[in-house]
Write a protein that holds these residues in place. Structure first.
Motif, PDB file in Angstrom:
ATOM      1  N   ASP A 123      27.203  17.504  -3.524  1.00  0.00           N
ATOM      2  CA  ASP A 123      28.468  17.355  -4.224  1.00  0.00           C
ATOM      3  C   ASP A 123      29.112  18.733  -4.372  1.00  0.00           C
ATOM      4  O   ASP A 123      28.672  19.538  -5.200  1.00  0.00           O
ATOM      5  CB  ASP A 123      28.255  16.735  -5.603  1.00  0.00           C
ATOM      6  CG  ASP A 123      29.558  16.582  -6.377  1.00  0.00           C
ATOM      7  OD1 ASP A 123      30.631  16.828  -5.772  1.00  0.00           O
ATOM      8  OD2 ASP A 123      29.502  16.236  -7.565  1.00  0.00           O
ATOM      9  N   PRO A 124      30.141  19.063  -3.558  1.00  0.00           N
ATOM     10  CA  PRO A 124      30.742  20.393  -3.638  1.00  0.00           C
ATOM     11  C   PRO A 124      31.452  20.656  -4.963  1.00  0.00           C
ATOM     12  O   PRO A 124      31.776  21.792  -5.277  1.00  0.00           O
ATOM     13  CB  PRO A 124      31.733  20.402  -2.468  1.00  0.00           C
ATOM     14  CG  PRO A 124      32.051  18.969  -2.219  1.00  0.00           C
ATOM     15  CD  PRO A 124      30.805  18.208  -2.555  1.00  0.00           C
ATOM     16  N   LYS A 125      31.703  19.617  -5.748  1.00  0.00           N
ATOM     17  CA  LYS A 125      32.406  19.788  -7.016  1.00  0.00           C
ATOM     18  C   LYS A 125      31.460  20.064  -8.182  1.00  0.00           C
ATOM     19  O   LYS A 125      31.894  20.237  -9.318  1.00  0.00           O
ATOM     20  CB  LYS A 125      33.242  18.537  -7.320  1.00  0.00           C
ATOM     21  CG  LYS A 125      34.357  18.293  -6.299  1.00  0.00           C
ATOM     22  CD  LYS A 125      35.157  17.054  -6.648  1.00  0.00           C
ATOM     23  CE  LYS A 125      36.265  16.822  -5.616  1.00  0.00           C
ATOM     24  NZ  LYS A 125      37.028  15.599  -5.907  1.00  0.00           N
ATOM     25  N   GLU A 126      30.170  20.097  -7.909  1.00  0.00           N
ATOM     26  CA  GLU A 126      29.202  20.345  -8.983  1.00  0.00           C
ATOM     27  C   GLU A 126      29.454  21.715  -9.594  1.00  0.00           C
ATOM     28  O   GLU A 126      29.816  22.667  -8.905  1.00  0.00           O
ATOM     29  CB  GLU A 126      27.774  20.279  -8.418  1.00  0.00           C
ATOM     30  CG  GLU A 126      26.700  20.348  -9.496  1.00  0.00           C
ATOM     31  CD  GLU A 126      25.321  20.014  -8.950  1.00  0.00           C
ATOM     32  OE1 GLU A 126      24.342  20.375  -9.628  1.00  0.00           O
ATOM     33  OE2 GLU A 126      25.227  19.397  -7.887  1.00  0.00           O
ATOM     34  N   ASN A 127      29.278  21.820 -10.900  1.00  0.00           N
ATOM     35  CA  ASN A 127      29.538  23.076 -11.597  1.00  0.00           C
ATOM     36  C   ASN A 127      28.629  24.193 -11.092  1.00  0.00           C
ATOM     37  O   ASN A 127      27.504  23.953 -10.658  1.00  0.00           O
ATOM     38  CB  ASN A 127      29.324  22.903 -13.112  1.00  0.00           C
ATOM     39  CG  ASN A 127      30.428  22.094 -13.754  1.00  0.00           C
ATOM     40  OD1 ASN A 127      31.557  22.067 -13.255  1.00  0.00           O
ATOM     41  ND2 ASN A 127      30.116  21.431 -14.849  1.00  0.00           N
ATOM     42  N   ALA A 128      29.152  25.428 -11.169  1.00  0.00           N
ATOM     43  CA  ALA A 128      28.376  26.593 -10.761  1.00  0.00           C
ATOM     44  C   ALA A 128      27.114  26.710 -11.623  1.00  0.00           C
ATOM     45  O   ALA A 128      27.107  26.323 -12.794  1.00  0.00           O
ATOM     46  CB  ALA A 128      29.225  27.850 -10.890  1.00  0.00           C
ATOM     47  N   LYS A 129      26.066  27.242 -11.020  1.00  0.00           N
ATOM     48  CA  LYS A 129      24.789  27.397 -11.727  1.00  0.00           C
ATOM     49  C   LYS A 129      24.380  28.867 -11.715  1.00  0.00           C
ATOM     50  O   LYS A 129      24.812  29.643 -10.860  1.00  0.00           O
ATOM     51  CB  LYS A 129      23.703  26.556 -11.046  1.00  0.00           C
ATOM     52  CG  LYS A 129      23.995  25.053 -11.043  1.00  0.00           C
ATOM     53  CD  LYS A 129      22.899  24.276 -10.317  1.00  0.00           C
ATOM     54  CE  LYS A 129      23.246  22.794 -10.231  1.00  0.00           C
ATOM     55  NZ  LYS A 129      23.351  22.167 -11.557  1.00  0.00           N
ATOM     56  N   ARG A 130      23.509  29.228 -12.660  1.00  0.00           N
ATOM     57  CA  ARG A 130      23.016  30.596 -12.743  1.00  0.00           C
ATOM     58  C   ARG A 130      22.408  31.011 -11.403  1.00  0.00           C
ATOM     59  O   ARG A 130      21.660  30.257 -10.790  1.00  0.00           O
ATOM     60  CB  ARG A 130      21.969  30.719 -13.850  1.00  0.00           C
ATOM     61  CG  ARG A 130      21.415  32.114 -14.039  1.00  0.00           C
ATOM     62  CD  ARG A 130      22.435  33.060 -14.702  1.00  0.00           C
ATOM     63  NE  ARG A 130      22.453  32.910 -16.156  1.00  0.00           N
ATOM     64  CZ  ARG A 130      23.548  32.590 -16.856  1.00  0.00           C
ATOM     65  NH1 ARG A 130      24.684  32.368 -16.251  1.00  0.00           N
ATOM     66  NH2 ARG A 130      23.501  32.488 -18.165  1.00  0.00           N
ATOM     67  N   GLY A 131      22.758  32.232 -10.944  1.00  0.00           N
ATOM     68  CA  GLY A 131      22.315  32.694  -9.632  1.00  0.00           C
ATOM     69  C   GLY A 131      20.907  33.235  -9.599  1.00  0.00           C
ATOM     70  O   GLY A 131      20.504  33.870  -8.607  1.00  0.00           O
ATOM     71  N   MET A 132      20.137  32.997 -10.641  1.00  0.00           N
ATOM     72  CA  MET A 132      18.734  33.427 -10.670  1.00  0.00           C
ATOM     73  C   MET A 132      17.928  32.398 -11.455  1.00  0.00           C
ATOM     74  O   MET A 132      18.398  31.867 -12.457  1.00  0.00           O
ATOM     75  CB  MET A 132      18.619  34.813 -11.325  1.00  0.00           C
ATOM     76  CG  MET A 132      17.198  35.349 -11.437  1.00  0.00           C
ATOM     77  SD  MET A 132      17.162  37.088 -11.981  1.00  0.00           S
ATOM     78  CE  MET A 132      17.605  37.907 -10.438  1.00  0.00           C
TER      79      MET A 132
END
Length: 300
Positions: A123-132
């Motif tokens: 799902d490209p619309k999923e919210n951004a997540k922590r990058g670590m």
């Protein structure tokens, strides 16, 4: 810890020791694979983590991303999904039982290839997540890491087998609870992918002032959405991110080139040497001159 995992880690520790030999970070014959050995607890080490999979085989490490703390040891692994300025510290190490770790770098293209092959629905619309993130080490994942490290004993196999085993390692991480964090960095149009584009722009232009509107155009987001998603991924604002990059590069220049602090301040983008000195002291705990003298004394 199961007996089999214990044996696997013991084998991996011996491999890292054999290909390290002394304290420091060591490149290997596999271009994306690095070993680290430390025989004592370290102070804070400032660095930029590029996208990478990291495991500690002996000892314990703490990584600070903004104000967020990640602690991991032999039962865990850590993944950085985008470029991130961090502070790292080895918390457990001795000459008898040195800290030993492994880092495997990867690219968004490798993630995208796996997603294409596995036909995972994203799902490209999923919210951004922590990058670590830190996650529990599973036997199947550790087994793949061992097989990758064993290739160092058979260099002729590396060109063919290292890419395949690396792909397996990333595939197994994608199957676990934080897999969506990796998925999002490769999917065109996702919030994380758009923030990754902004991060890349700041990394390439850290010494240049930017307008937040310029970054929002790169991300194709409103200014408020950019701030929210950028902080979700990096645990800091774009300005804080740039400041960490500038100060880390300034420290590297001062240590490697024996140059004037005011000159370095201008080279990394500061207009005021006094502001540079204040922010440097706040980040590293010492003025530029004091810090470099201290580091050179430690490294003698």
């Amino acid at each position: 810890m199961s007996e089999r995992i214990y044996k696997q880690q013991d084998e991996l520790a011996k491999l890292i020791e054999r290909y390290s030999g002394r304290d420091g970070v060591h490149a290997t014959a596999i271009p994306s694979l690095f070993f680290t050995r430390r025989s004592k607890v370290t102070g804070s080490n400032f660095a930029v983590y590029n996208p990478s999979f990291c495991i500690v085989v002996q000892g314990v490490k703490e990584v600070l991303l903004g104000q967020e703390r990640f602690i991991y040891g032999p039962t865990d692994y850590l993944v950085a999904s985008v470029d991130l300025p961090v502070t790292g510290q080895v918390m457990e190490a001795s000459s008898q039982v040195p800290y030993l770790s492994l880092k495997l770098e990867f690219t968004p293209g490798q993630i995208l290839e796996i997603l294409s092959d596995s036909e995972v629905r994203i799902d490209p619309k999923e919210n951004a997540k922590r990058g670590m993130f830190v996650s529990r080490m599973e036997l199947s994942l550790l087994d793949a890491v061992i097989r990758l490290a064993r290739l160092l004993d058979n260099p002729k196999d590396i060109p063919v087998l290292a890419p395949l085993i690396t792909k397996e390692i990333l595939y197994r991480v994608l199957q676990e609870q934080h897999g969506a964090t990796l998925e999002q960095i490769a999917i065109e149009g996702s919030s994380t992918k758009r923030i990754r584009d902004v991060i890349e722009h700041i990394m390439n232009n850290y010494d240049t002032s930017f307008r937040i509107e310029e970054l929002s155009e790169i991300a194709n987001m409103s200014v408020s959405s950019l701030h929210r998603h950028f902080k979700e991924v990096t645990a800091m604002s774009p300005i804080q991110f740039q400041k960490q990059l500038r100060l880390q590069e300034a420290r590297r220049l001062l240590l490697s080139e024996s140059t004037d602090a005011a000159d370095v301040a201008f080279r990394v983008g500061y207009e005021s040497p006094s502001q540079f000195s204040r922010e440097y002291s706040r980040m590293f705990g010492f003025s530029p001159i004091q810090d470099i003298k201290r580091l050179r004394t430690i490294n003698v």
